[in-house]
Design a protein around this motif. Sequence first.
Motif, PDB file in Angstrom:
ATOM      1  N   VAL A 144       8.157   4.643   7.687  1.00 17.12           N
ATOM      2  CA  VAL A 144       6.783   5.109   7.879  1.00 17.12           C
ATOM      3  C   VAL A 144       6.075   4.239   8.916  1.00 17.12           C
ATOM      4  O   VAL A 144       5.434   4.744   9.852  1.00 17.12           O
ATOM      5  CB  VAL A 144       5.996   5.075   6.550  1.00 17.12           C
ATOM      6  N   ARG A 145       6.212   2.922   8.772  1.00 17.02           N
ATOM      7  CA  ARG A 145       5.551   2.008   9.702  1.00 17.02           C
ATOM      8  C   ARG A 145       5.999   2.248  11.143  1.00 17.02           C
ATOM      9  O   ARG A 145       5.169   2.385  12.052  1.00 17.02           O
ATOM     10  CB  ARG A 145       5.823   0.552   9.296  1.00 17.02           C
ATOM     11  N   ASP A 146       7.300   2.319  11.372  1.00 15.60           N
ATOM     12  CA  ASP A 146       7.809   2.466  12.742  1.00 15.60           C
ATOM     13  C   ASP A 146       7.512   3.852  13.315  1.00 15.60           C
ATOM     14  O   ASP A 146       7.299   3.992  14.528  1.00 15.60           O
ATOM     15  CB  ASP A 146       9.309   2.192  12.783  1.00 15.60           C
TER      16      ASP A 146
ATOM     17  N   GLU B 143      10.569  10.049   6.255  1.00 16.73           N
ATOM     18  CA  GLU B 143      11.430   9.092   6.952  1.00 16.73           C
ATOM     19  C   GLU B 143      12.748   9.730   7.379  1.00 16.73           C
ATOM     20  O   GLU B 143      13.300   9.362   8.429  1.00 16.73           O
ATOM     21  CB  GLU B 143      11.676   7.882   6.054  1.00 16.73           C
ATOM     22  N   GLU B 144      13.222  10.705   6.644  1.00 12.16           N
ATOM     23  CA  GLU B 144      14.439  11.419   7.059  1.00 12.16           C
ATOM     24  C   GLU B 144      14.166  12.274   8.287  1.00 12.16           C
ATOM     25  O   GLU B 144      14.993  12.335   9.199  1.00 12.16           O
ATOM     26  CB  GLU B 144      14.952  12.283   5.905  1.00 12.16           C
TER      27      GLU B 144
ATOM     28  N   VAL C  90       0.836  -1.203   0.000  1.00 13.07           N
ATOM     29  CA  VAL C  90       0.000   0.000   0.000  1.00 13.07           C
ATOM     30  C   VAL C  90       0.873   1.257   0.000  1.00 13.07           C
ATOM     31  O   VAL C  90       0.597   2.218  -0.727  1.00 13.07           O
ATOM     32  CB  VAL C  90      -0.965   0.001   1.201  1.00 13.07           C
ATOM     33  N   VAL C  91       1.926   1.252   0.803  1.00 15.96           N
ATOM     34  CA  VAL C  91       2.847   2.391   0.830  1.00 15.96           C
ATOM     35  C   VAL C  91       3.460   2.609  -0.555  1.00 15.96           C
ATOM     36  O   VAL C  91       3.541   3.744  -1.057  1.00 15.96           O
ATOM     37  CB  VAL C  91       3.956   2.180   1.890  1.00 15.96           C
ATOM     38  N   GLU C  92       3.879   1.537  -1.175  1.00 16.91           N
ATOM     39  CA  GLU C  92       4.509   1.627  -2.496  1.00 16.91           C
ATOM     40  C   GLU C  92       3.541   2.186  -3.539  1.00 16.91           C
ATOM     41  O   GLU C  92       3.928   2.971  -4.409  1.00 16.91           O
ATOM     42  CB  GLU C  92       4.985   0.236  -2.918  1.00 16.91           C
TER      43      GLU C  92
ATOM     44  N   ILE D 179      -4.579   9.742   7.748  1.00 12.84           N
ATOM     45  CA  ILE D 179      -4.285  11.175   7.767  1.00 12.84           C
ATOM     46  C   ILE D 179      -3.058  11.456   6.909  1.00 12.84           C
ATOM     47  O   ILE D 179      -3.009  12.429   6.152  1.00 12.84           O
ATOM     48  CB  ILE D 179      -4.091  11.670   9.210  1.00 12.84           C
ATOM     49  N   GLY D 180      -2.060  10.577   6.999  1.00 13.85           N
ATOM     50  CA  GLY D 180      -0.873  10.710   6.158  1.00 13.85           C
ATOM     51  C   GLY D 180      -1.206  10.600   4.682  1.00 13.85           C
ATOM     52  O   GLY D 180      -0.645  11.328   3.852  1.00 13.85           O
TER      53      GLY D 180
END
Length: 314
Positions: free
Chosen positions: A147-149, A140-141, A126-128, A241-242
């Motif tokens: 994103v998951r963590d 992530e930076e 899904v993220v991809e 939300i993201g």
Amino acid sequence: MDFQGDSMSNIIDCIDGAHVAADVKLTRAGFGGAILVVEGPTDQRFLKHLVDNEECMTVCAHGKANVVGAIHILNESKTEGVLGVVDSDFDRIGCSAMARDLENVVVADCHDIEMMIIVSPAFDRVVEEYCSEQKRTRFEERRNTSVRDAIFEEVSKIARARYANEREALGLKFKGLDYGKFVGGRDLVVDLSKFIRATVANTRAAGLSAEFVSGKVSEAPRLSPDWDFCSGHDFSHIFSIGLRSCLASHPSPIASKINTERLLRLAYDEADFAATEMCSAIRKWEARSGYIILGMTVRDETTGKTTTGEEKHV
């Protein structure tokens, strides 16, 4: 006001284990296959493409306690071929052991079934597909993690409040919260104080204050932000939300929490499920009972066979 919704909610509130057991017995009278008792409608949708729908029927119990209560009653009456599926919730960290001693109740690998999907490769798919690579990289930076963590870290704040509610029997009402009121910024940060105030307002209980709840939450142990502790529904709210803001390739208002969970369920495949402890537990129950629950594709994935009977080469 949604009078139809209120009426349905009132009906569901009246359901208990005895009602569910009676429903199962009625189903058994006209069906000789396995009967799977699940907590709610989303669990039915999750399992629909994983079970053999000719050999197995599902019954919705509308709650974990109803599943366990029904199984106790059905075991006493020696009703065969019935298996319950429940969320772990906080059972593994000491809040309850209601399903632990029942051989025909299978518990989710994680806090709940939604979290089983999130920790699987389905989330990565899904993220991809839906997240902008540039936005994701920047996120992530900034968070210095995936994103998951990053979302796990935020959900763990809410989980601590949920744990305090369970342990102290505070009676907090989480359903219906507007997560946009306490999840903000480009980093999806949860403001715990705002969350507690929103939850207390949502609960509308006389004498219950945000200060009192905050004290109970602060006394709760600091558990790691993992899948035994965190709610998949909370995670989906924040992730949605993201998808409407800081992560998506094309931010869309239709990326609601409900639709986000649909995306995750659709991305979850038979191979993902075959790798779970839940699948293994169901297979063991099938072997003991002689009843069939899992669909042919899941069984093939579990045994390492293709549908033509040839061995898979991994």
